[in-house]
Design an enzyme around this catalytic site. Structure first.
Site, PDB file in Angstrom:
ATOM      1  N   CYS A  63      45.472 -81.463  40.650  1.00 27.22           N
ATOM      2  CA  CYS A  63      44.701 -80.982  39.501  1.00 27.22           C
ATOM      3  C   CYS A  63      45.467 -80.013  38.597  1.00 27.22           C
ATOM      4  O   CYS A  63      46.326 -80.437  37.832  1.00 27.22           O
ATOM      5  CB  CYS A  63      43.390 -80.369  40.001  1.00 27.22           C
ATOM      6  SG  CYS A  63      42.100 -80.279  38.729  1.00 27.22           S
TER       7      CYS A  63
ATOM      8  N   GLU B 244      40.484 -84.730  44.242  1.00 27.05           N
ATOM      9  CA  GLU B 244      40.454 -83.380  44.799  1.00 27.05           C
ATOM     10  C   GLU B 244      39.055 -83.096  45.353  1.00 27.05           C
ATOM     11  O   GLU B 244      38.046 -83.514  44.802  1.00 27.05           O
ATOM     12  CB  GLU B 244      40.777 -82.386  43.675  1.00 27.05           C
ATOM     13  CG  GLU B 244      40.745 -80.925  44.085  1.00 27.05           C
ATOM     14  CD  GLU B 244      41.015 -79.996  42.906  1.00 27.05           C
ATOM     15  OE1 GLU B 244      41.490 -78.876  43.138  1.00 27.05           O
ATOM     16  OE2 GLU B 244      40.752 -80.394  41.737  1.00 27.05           O
TER      17      GLU B 244
ATOM     18  N   LYS C  18      47.759 -76.931  47.456  1.00 28.98           N
ATOM     19  CA  LYS C  18      47.819 -76.729  46.010  1.00 28.98           C
ATOM     20  C   LYS C  18      48.544 -75.429  45.666  1.00 28.98           C
ATOM     21  O   LYS C  18      48.203 -74.349  46.162  1.00 28.98           O
ATOM     22  CB  LYS C  18      46.391 -76.706  45.455  1.00 28.98           C
ATOM     23  CG  LYS C  18      46.273 -76.668  43.937  1.00 28.98           C
ATOM     24  CD  LYS C  18      44.805 -76.767  43.549  1.00 28.98           C
ATOM     25  CE  LYS C  18      44.600 -76.802  42.046  1.00 28.98           C
ATOM     26  NZ  LYS C  18      43.157 -76.902  41.707  1.00 28.98           N
TER      27      LYS C  18
END
Length: 277
Positions: free
Chosen positions: A159, A46, A118
């Protein structure tokens, strides 16, 4: 790729700097190393294009995904090396001018064939006193993404997404056999939860999980956990970097193991709708 041939993946662990030029200089040699070691699919962490906690410094540097200096460099590398590169995430400007934390899959011609923004924003207050408000900078995505490639079918996450099992289940039901989890995990949460969460997502879905991480103490003052890891569909750790230094993790994935795990424990098929509580 032959159905019986293992897929060799390369996970890149970085300590991304606070400028785009330095970030590409940092990651490019690691990508070249992974390709030289036979990786066909290379995953970066990321925020591989820049890490900068100061919003006032970060936001003016962000451009579109297509115009980003690091993304362009990784597209050139994919074309030169003849490999797939998954830009685990780049911090970029959206079409509406807002910021996005965006994953991008690049094929061996250098074309971007899939993107994913995300979904889950890291808005937390940790027991250590650390706080994070990702939603203050980035606009969350609204859709999950599964990418079919000649190497296999990938489900994209980033993440903090790893804490949400429903997303991973949806990706597996959508055909994904490999789940990507590029990350910049904090050190306190990494020490407590990194391995166990990733193994749980693999076991629940009968999927491979490949998690490339940022590691160490960065220019902008943050600390990240590192310990990039590959987990098999039975929950076994196939490979891991036991440190937070930049490096490359290579692993061979036998995709037949996914079908075997899902046949042994068909949790994806056995789940039932329910009411309440």
């Amino acid at each position: 790729m032959s159905p019986s041939a293992p897929l060799r993946v390369g996970l890149i662990q970085t300590r991304t700097p606070a400028t785009h030029a330095a970030a590409l200089e940092h990651v490019a040699p690691l990508v070249r190393e992974a390709a030289a070691r036979g990786a066909q699919f290379i995953l970066t962490p990321e925020g591989v294009n820049i890490l900068q906690k100061d919003r006032a410094k970060l936001l003016p540097t962000l451009v579109s995904l297509e115009d980003d200096f690091v993304v362009r460099g990784l597209r050139d590398l994919a074309r030169e090396l003849g490999v797939w590169i998954d830009v685990g995430s780049a911090l970029v400007k959206r079409e509406d001018g807002k910021a996005a934390n965006r994953q991008a899959v690049i094929d061996p011609t250098g074309a971007i064939v899939a993107t994913y923004d995300k979904l889950h924003m890291f808005d937390v207050d940790l027991p250590t006193g650390e706080t994070a408000r990702e939603s203050a900078t980035y606009e969350p995505g609204e859709r999950a993404a599964v990418v079919e490639t000649p190497l296999g079918t990938f489900g994209l996450t980033i993440c903090y997404d790893m804490r949400f099992p429903a997303l991973h289940r949806a990706l597996a039901l959508g055909g994904a056999k490999i789940l990507t989890v590029p990350a910049a995990f904090t050190r306190p949460t990494g020490e407590a939860h990194w391995d166990i969460l990733l193994r749980a997502r693999a076991i629940e879905t009968g999927s491979f999980v490949i998690a490339a991480a940022q590691g160490g103490f960065h220019e902008d003052g943050r600390g990240t956990w590192g310990r990039s890891i590959v987990v098999g569909p039975w929950g076994e750790v196939i490979g891991k970097l036991d440190h937070d230094e930049p490096g490359v993790l290579i692993a061979d994935l036998d995709l037949a193991a996914v079908d075997k795990a899902r046949a042994a424990i068909p949790a994806l098929k056995n789940a039932r709708a329910f009411t309440g509580p």
